[in-house]
Design a protein around this motif. Sequence first.
Motif, mmCIF file in Angstrom:
data_model
loop_
_atom_site.group_PDB
_atom_site.id
_atom_site.type_symbol
_atom_site.label_atom_id
_atom_site.label_comp_id
_atom_site.label_asym_id
_atom_site.label_seq_id
_atom_site.Cartn_x
_atom_site.Cartn_y
_atom_site.Cartn_z
ATOM 1 N N ALA A 169 8.919 9.553 -3.324
ATOM 2 C CA ALA A 169 9.438 9.905 -2.002
ATOM 3 C C ALA A 169 8.995 11.304 -1.582
ATOM 4 N N SER A 170 8.752 12.164 -2.579
ATOM 5 C CA SER A 170 8.349 13.536 -2.268
ATOM 6 C C SER A 170 6.853 13.665 -2.001
ATOM 7 N N CYS A 171 6.107 12.588 -2.217
ATOM 8 C CA CYS A 171 4.661 12.628 -1.981
ATOM 9 C C CYS A 171 4.384 12.831 -0.494
ATOM 10 N N THR A 172 3.471 13.723 -0.206
ATOM 11 C CA THR A 172 3.114 13.966 1.193
ATOM 12 C C THR A 172 1.974 13.071 1.656
ATOM 13 N N GLU A 173 1.335 12.392 0.718
ATOM 14 C CA GLU A 173 0.210 11.519 1.057
ATOM 15 C C GLU A 173 0.456 10.116 0.488
ATOM 16 N N ARG A 174 1.608 9.558 0.849
ATOM 17 C CA ARG A 174 1.996 8.267 0.270
ATOM 18 C C ARG A 174 1.013 7.161 0.625
ATOM 19 N N GLN A 175 0.427 7.195 1.810
ATOM 20 C CA GLN A 175 -0.531 6.157 2.192
ATOM 21 C C GLN A 175 -1.746 6.187 1.271
ATOM 22 N N ALA A 176 -2.253 7.376 0.958
ATOM 23 C CA ALA A 176 -3.393 7.509 0.058
ATOM 24 C C ALA A 176 -3.014 7.132 -1.365
ATOM 25 N N VAL A 177 -1.792 7.471 -1.768
ATOM 26 C CA VAL A 177 -1.309 7.086 -3.103
ATOM 27 C C VAL A 177 -1.233 5.570 -3.210
ATOM 28 N N ASP A 178 -0.692 4.923 -2.170
ATOM 29 C CA ASP A 178 -0.601 3.459 -2.162
ATOM 30 C C ASP A 178 -1.985 2.825 -2.248
ATOM 31 N N ALA A 179 -2.946 3.392 -1.537
ATOM 32 C CA ALA A 179 -4.300 2.845 -1.558
ATOM 33 C C ALA A 179 -4.919 2.970 -2.943
ATOM 34 N N ALA A 180 -4.669 4.100 -3.612
ATOM 35 C CA ALA A 180 -5.193 4.296 -4.960
ATOM 36 C C ALA A 180 -4.539 3.328 -5.934
ATOM 37 N N TRP A 181 -3.240 3.126 -5.792
ATOM 38 C CA TRP A 181 -2.510 2.170 -6.649
ATOM 39 C C TRP A 181 -3.041 0.753 -6.448
ATOM 40 N N LEU A 182 -3.221 0.351 -5.202
ATOM 41 C CA LEU A 182 -3.726 -0.988 -4.894
ATOM 42 C C LEU A 182 -5.123 -1.188 -5.461
ATOM 43 N N ALA A 183 -5.982 -0.204 -5.275
ATOM 44 C CA ALA A 183 -7.361 -0.321 -5.766
ATOM 45 C C ALA A 183 -7.385 -0.415 -7.288
ATOM 46 N N ARG A 184 -6.464 0.291 -7.954
ATOM 47 C CA ARG A 184 -6.476 0.323 -9.416
ATOM 48 C C ARG A 184 -6.112 -1.026 -10.015
ATOM 49 N N TRP A 185 -5.001 -1.624 -9.568
ATOM 50 C CA TRP A 185 -4.588 -2.870 -10.226
ATOM 51 C C TRP A 185 -5.336 -4.091 -9.692
ATOM 52 N N LEU A 193 -2.983 -10.026 -16.478
ATOM 53 C CA LEU A 193 -2.955 -8.579 -16.659
ATOM 54 C C LEU A 193 -2.847 -7.857 -15.321
ATOM 55 N N ARG A 194 -3.494 -8.429 -14.309
ATOM 56 C CA ARG A 194 -3.431 -7.836 -12.984
ATOM 57 C C ARG A 194 -2.004 -7.866 -12.437
ATOM 58 N N ALA A 195 -1.329 -8.990 -12.618
ATOM 59 C CA ALA A 195 0.056 -9.113 -12.147
ATOM 60 C C ALA A 195 0.976 -8.158 -12.909
ATOM 61 N N ALA A 196 0.725 -8.015 -14.216
ATOM 62 C CA ALA A 196 1.551 -7.122 -15.028
ATOM 63 C C ALA A 196 1.375 -5.667 -14.595
ATOM 64 N N GLU A 197 0.142 -5.283 -14.298
ATOM 65 C CA GLU A 197 -0.124 -3.908 -13.867
ATOM 66 C C GLU A 197 0.490 -3.650 -12.499
ATOM 67 N N HIS A 198 0.464 -4.648 -11.637
ATOM 68 C CA HIS A 198 1.087 -4.525 -10.321
ATOM 69 C C HIS A 198 2.572 -4.231 -10.458
ATOM 70 N N GLN A 199 3.237 -4.903 -11.397
ATOM 71 C CA GLN A 199 4.667 -4.740 -11.582
ATOM 72 C C GLN A 199 5.043 -3.364 -12.135
ATOM 73 N N LYS A 200 4.110 -2.694 -12.764
ATOM 74 C CA LYS A 200 4.417 -1.387 -13.370
ATOM 75 C C LYS A 200 4.496 -0.269 -12.347
ATOM 76 N N GLY A 201 4.026 -0.529 -11.136
ATOM 77 C CA GLY A 201 4.182 0.444 -10.064
ATOM 78 C C GLY A 201 3.209 1.601 -10.107
ATOM 79 N N VAL A 202 3.522 2.610 -9.328
ATOM 80 C CA VAL A 202 2.651 3.773 -9.163
ATOM 81 C C VAL A 202 2.711 4.662 -10.405
ATOM 82 N N LYS A 203 1.557 5.127 -10.822
ATOM 83 C CA LYS A 203 1.472 6.017 -11.982
ATOM 84 C C LYS A 203 0.866 7.353 -11.549
ATOM 85 N N ARG A 204 0.949 8.310 -12.459
ATOM 86 C CA ARG A 204 0.439 9.645 -12.131
ATOM 87 C C ARG A 204 -1.037 9.613 -11.750
ATOM 88 N N VAL A 205 -1.797 8.719 -12.367
ATOM 89 C CA VAL A 205 -3.223 8.658 -12.050
ATOM 90 C C VAL A 205 -3.443 8.325 -10.579
#
Length: 233
Positions: A169-185, A193-205
Amino acid sequence: MKRVQFAPTNIVYSPIPATPSPCRSPSSLPSSPDIPTPPPELEYSSTGGVYPRSPYPQPNNEIYPDQIDPKNMQIHFLLAFTPYAEPALAYDLTLHPDSLNDQVSFPTFYEPATQPPMRSILIICPQLKQWDPIEVTATRSGSEYVTVDDVLTAIYVHLRNAISHSEYASCTERQAVDAAWLARWSRIQDAELRAAEHQKGVKRVDLLLGQNRFLGLSGTLRGPDIWELNVSR
């Protein structure tokens, strides 16, 4: 590429192989004039590539000085930030270091990460300054010094940590974070494995905003054990 400040006296230790290898590039930074570079011991991989072995002596208590001038520290060539050349490793930080097995021979992973060898080091990442530095300690049984593998594994584990709802919630660039998360999994081939990674949510990377390319570590003047992680797209 994100520009970062690095110590101009950062020194790379890199034995020069008899036969050039395509899986690494020579550093543009000079070797220390008072440390000789003897001929390397070469090891041949199963694919025919040649990898250098560190020519330096095995660490002992005498090469752990209480005070080390940061300007005299050296970093292993595989981990070195070389701003005017390609990094020695083609490494995506979203992947486990095992993905580098086709680039680096097994013994090379267990060479000292620094010279002189250190019992522990800290890695700071400007993009993740809200968290404590990455602490790297010797993990191999019987080893008294941090290895190349220790460094890469510690970075990977740190970046795999999930972030909390309040941190998101404190992220100032949540849209970019979401895009990075989506691209990763979404690029994971295996559906389960893809479904499992999706369920783990956003990570620091994902807070690197897609800057997952490892460029290496640069020295800092904050101490001989404090290094800075450089990344890019």
